[in-house]
Design a protein around this motif. Sequence first.
Motif, mmCIF file in Angstrom:
data_model
loop_
_atom_site.group_PDB
_atom_site.id
_atom_site.type_symbol
_atom_site.label_atom_id
_atom_site.label_comp_id
_atom_site.label_asym_id
_atom_site.label_seq_id
_atom_site.Cartn_x
_atom_site.Cartn_y
_atom_site.Cartn_z
ATOM 1 N N LEU A 1 -25.140 -57.831 -34.428
ATOM 2 C CA LEU A 1 -25.215 -59.255 -34.759
ATOM 3 C C LEU A 1 -23.903 -59.971 -34.449
ATOM 4 O O LEU A 1 -23.909 -61.148 -34.068
ATOM 5 C CB LEU A 1 -25.572 -59.430 -36.233
ATOM 6 N N GLN A 2 -22.777 -59.277 -34.583
ATOM 7 C CA GLN A 2 -21.487 -59.886 -34.259
ATOM 8 C C GLN A 2 -21.379 -60.180 -32.770
ATOM 9 O O GLN A 2 -20.871 -61.231 -32.363
ATOM 10 C CB GLN A 2 -20.357 -58.971 -34.706
ATOM 11 N N VAL A 3 -21.884 -59.268 -31.929
ATOM 12 C CA VAL A 3 -21.902 -59.521 -30.484
ATOM 13 C C VAL A 3 -22.816 -60.696 -30.153
ATOM 14 O O VAL A 3 -22.467 -61.570 -29.346
ATOM 15 C CB VAL A 3 -22.345 -58.254 -29.731
ATOM 16 N N ALA A 4 -23.988 -60.737 -30.795
ATOM 17 C CA ALA A 4 -24.916 -61.842 -30.550
ATOM 18 C C ALA A 4 -24.320 -63.176 -30.984
ATOM 19 O O ALA A 4 -24.447 -64.194 -30.279
ATOM 20 C CB ALA A 4 -26.236 -61.585 -31.278
ATOM 21 N N ALA A 5 -23.630 -63.190 -32.138
ATOM 22 C CA ALA A 5 -23.004 -64.436 -32.600
ATOM 23 C C ALA A 5 -21.891 -64.871 -31.658
ATOM 24 O O ALA A 5 -21.715 -66.074 -31.393
ATOM 25 C CB ALA A 5 -22.464 -64.246 -34.006
ATOM 26 N N SER A 6 -21.129 -63.923 -31.125
ATOM 27 C CA SER A 6 -20.067 -64.278 -30.176
ATOM 28 C C SER A 6 -20.650 -64.885 -28.906
ATOM 29 O O SER A 6 -20.092 -65.844 -28.354
ATOM 30 C CB SER A 6 -19.236 -63.027 -29.836
ATOM 31 N N LEU A 7 -21.778 -64.351 -28.442
ATOM 32 C CA LEU A 7 -22.427 -64.921 -27.259
ATOM 33 C C LEU A 7 -22.941 -66.335 -27.536
ATOM 34 O O LEU A 7 -22.802 -67.231 -26.689
ATOM 35 C CB LEU A 7 -23.583 -64.018 -26.815
ATOM 36 N N THR B 1 -16.962 -49.495 -31.469
ATOM 37 C CA THR B 1 -16.055 -49.499 -30.317
ATOM 38 C C THR B 1 -16.671 -50.212 -29.129
ATOM 39 O O THR B 1 -16.038 -51.065 -28.488
ATOM 40 C CB THR B 1 -15.695 -48.051 -29.934
ATOM 41 N N VAL B 2 -17.938 -49.906 -28.824
ATOM 42 C CA VAL B 2 -18.613 -50.544 -27.687
ATOM 43 C C VAL B 2 -18.781 -52.043 -27.940
ATOM 44 O O VAL B 2 -18.533 -52.875 -27.047
ATOM 45 C CB VAL B 2 -19.976 -49.869 -27.436
ATOM 46 N N CYS B 3 -19.179 -52.400 -29.150
ATOM 47 C CA CYS B 3 -19.390 -53.822 -29.464
ATOM 48 C C CYS B 3 -18.083 -54.609 -29.408
ATOM 49 O O CYS B 3 -18.059 -55.743 -28.900
ATOM 50 C CB CYS B 3 -20.042 -53.970 -30.835
ATOM 51 N N HIS B 4 -16.996 -54.028 -29.882
ATOM 52 C CA HIS B 4 -15.727 -54.747 -29.834
ATOM 53 C C HIS B 4 -15.183 -54.838 -28.411
ATOM 54 O O HIS B 4 -14.469 -55.804 -28.088
ATOM 55 C CB HIS B 4 -14.696 -54.067 -30.748
ATOM 56 N N MET B 5 -15.499 -53.901 -27.552
ATOM 57 C CA MET B 5 -15.132 -54.044 -26.140
ATOM 58 C C MET B 5 -15.856 -55.229 -25.518
ATOM 59 O O MET B 5 -15.273 -56.007 -24.749
ATOM 60 C CB MET B 5 -15.455 -52.753 -25.387
ATOM 61 N N ILE B 6 -17.147 -55.388 -25.860
ATOM 62 C CA ILE B 6 -17.912 -56.535 -25.348
ATOM 63 C C ILE B 6 -17.365 -57.838 -25.919
ATOM 64 O O ILE B 6 -17.206 -58.836 -25.201
ATOM 65 C CB ILE B 6 -19.404 -56.358 -25.684
ATOM 66 N N ILE B 7 -17.060 -57.850 -27.231
ATOM 67 C CA ILE B 7 -16.529 -59.063 -27.860
ATOM 68 C C ILE B 7 -15.177 -59.425 -27.267
ATOM 69 O O ILE B 7 -14.860 -60.609 -27.065
ATOM 70 C CB ILE B 7 -16.423 -58.850 -29.386
ATOM 71 N N TYR B 8 -14.381 -58.412 -26.941
ATOM 72 C CA TYR B 8 -13.068 -58.672 -26.334
ATOM 73 C C TYR B 8 -13.217 -59.373 -24.997
ATOM 74 O O TYR B 8 -12.483 -60.320 -24.687
ATOM 75 C CB TYR B 8 -12.328 -57.349 -26.161
ATOM 76 N N ARG B 9 -14.169 -58.946 -24.176
ATOM 77 C CA ARG B 9 -14.398 -59.603 -22.892
ATOM 78 C C ARG B 9 -14.965 -61.017 -23.098
ATOM 79 O O ARG B 9 -14.658 -61.940 -22.327
ATOM 80 C CB ARG B 9 -15.358 -58.780 -22.029
ATOM 81 N N ILE B 10 -15.783 -61.197 -24.121
ATOM 82 C CA ILE B 10 -16.311 -62.537 -24.411
ATOM 83 C C ILE B 10 -15.180 -63.479 -24.809
ATOM 84 O O ILE B 10 -15.113 -64.635 -24.345
ATOM 85 C CB ILE B 10 -17.385 -62.455 -25.523
ATOM 86 N N LEU B 11 -14.264 -63.003 -25.653
ATOM 87 C CA LEU B 11 -13.132 -63.837 -26.053
ATOM 88 C C LEU B 11 -12.224 -64.151 -24.871
ATOM 89 O O LEU B 11 -11.695 -65.268 -24.753
ATOM 90 C CB LEU B 11 -12.334 -63.135 -27.156
ATOM 91 N N ALA B 12 -12.026 -63.171 -23.979
ATOM 92 C CA ALA B 12 -11.199 -63.423 -22.800
ATOM 93 C C ALA B 12 -11.847 -64.473 -21.896
ATOM 94 O O ALA B 12 -11.164 -65.371 -21.380
ATOM 95 C CB ALA B 12 -10.980 -62.117 -22.029
ATOM 96 N N TYR B 13 -13.146 -64.392 -21.700
ATOM 97 C CA TYR B 13 -13.844 -65.402 -20.894
ATOM 98 C C TYR B 13 -13.783 -66.773 -21.557
ATOM 99 O O TYR B 13 -13.609 -67.792 -20.884
ATOM 100 C CB TYR B 13 -15.301 -64.975 -20.697
#
Length: 285
Positions: free
Chosen positions: A19-25, A132-144
């Motif tokens: 859900l955190q990844v979905a909210a970041s998107l 770990t996988v979700c925070h890697m995705i969130i990190y790329r979302i924040l960078a973008y």
Amino acid sequence: CTTNCWSELQTQLITFYLLQVAASLVFLIIPIILTKVSVTMELAHAQGVSVVSAMFRSFLCMRIGSRSGSSSSDGGHNYSLLQFQAKCHEGASYEYASWGGSFVEDFLDLAIGYSLLACFSQIVPEIAIIGTVCHMIIYRILAYRMLNVTCRPWPIGAEGIGYWQSILDMIATLAVTCNVALATFLMPPINHWYWETKLMFFILAEKGLFSLRGAVNSVLTDVPEDVIRIDDYNEMAGKSLMRREIGPLPDAATWHIDDVDIGLSSRGNRGDSDIDDYMEEGEAI
């Protein structure tokens, strides 16, 4: 035998990171749409085009304009990258409660994810991999988001992460108590022991882990050893340079001010009598 609370806790821990990844998107897509709508409306008003038609053509990746092939040289309006960045900063600035995120909100998400992982990972060990996988995705979302949405965050320098370091240290300290309590009072086989035995085990295990954590922190310092040596050497070199006496300067590097005239008139134009007359006129006035 597990209760409904235990099963629900396992399910919520697994789904939290998803859900955190979905909210970041979602919070990435919303400012992109708002900025695109704002830019499209501004171009539509500048070119005299209907806003509805401009929105339709914009979302179809078509050029907005009354004439096809118009450009800035023949009367059209192009949106420069500088204007786009200014529009992104206007609609999604990097401050609290904005679509561009903020320092507090970004670190708060990381702190919540870290606290759940540190305190409840023994209940669902799989969340370590999922987190770990979700925070890697969130990190790329924040960078973008910082590069293409926020665009102009204020460049404030910082050494480390500031007060968030103490918050994460406090979470790590509380995680020791939380893990020992879960293992003692809720997980077998220790939860089947007598209360006196469980209480004694809880106290000894907690104090032992705190002692181990303190020993590790005393051995592994926050500042690496090579950095400490470099700082000591720089401090010693700076003190030696400050104590060094400066020798006499050569004539080429000195300025002589003996012939400098700072009076109200140059010496070549007026004599001493002229200067006296000038001073008398000033007193009379």
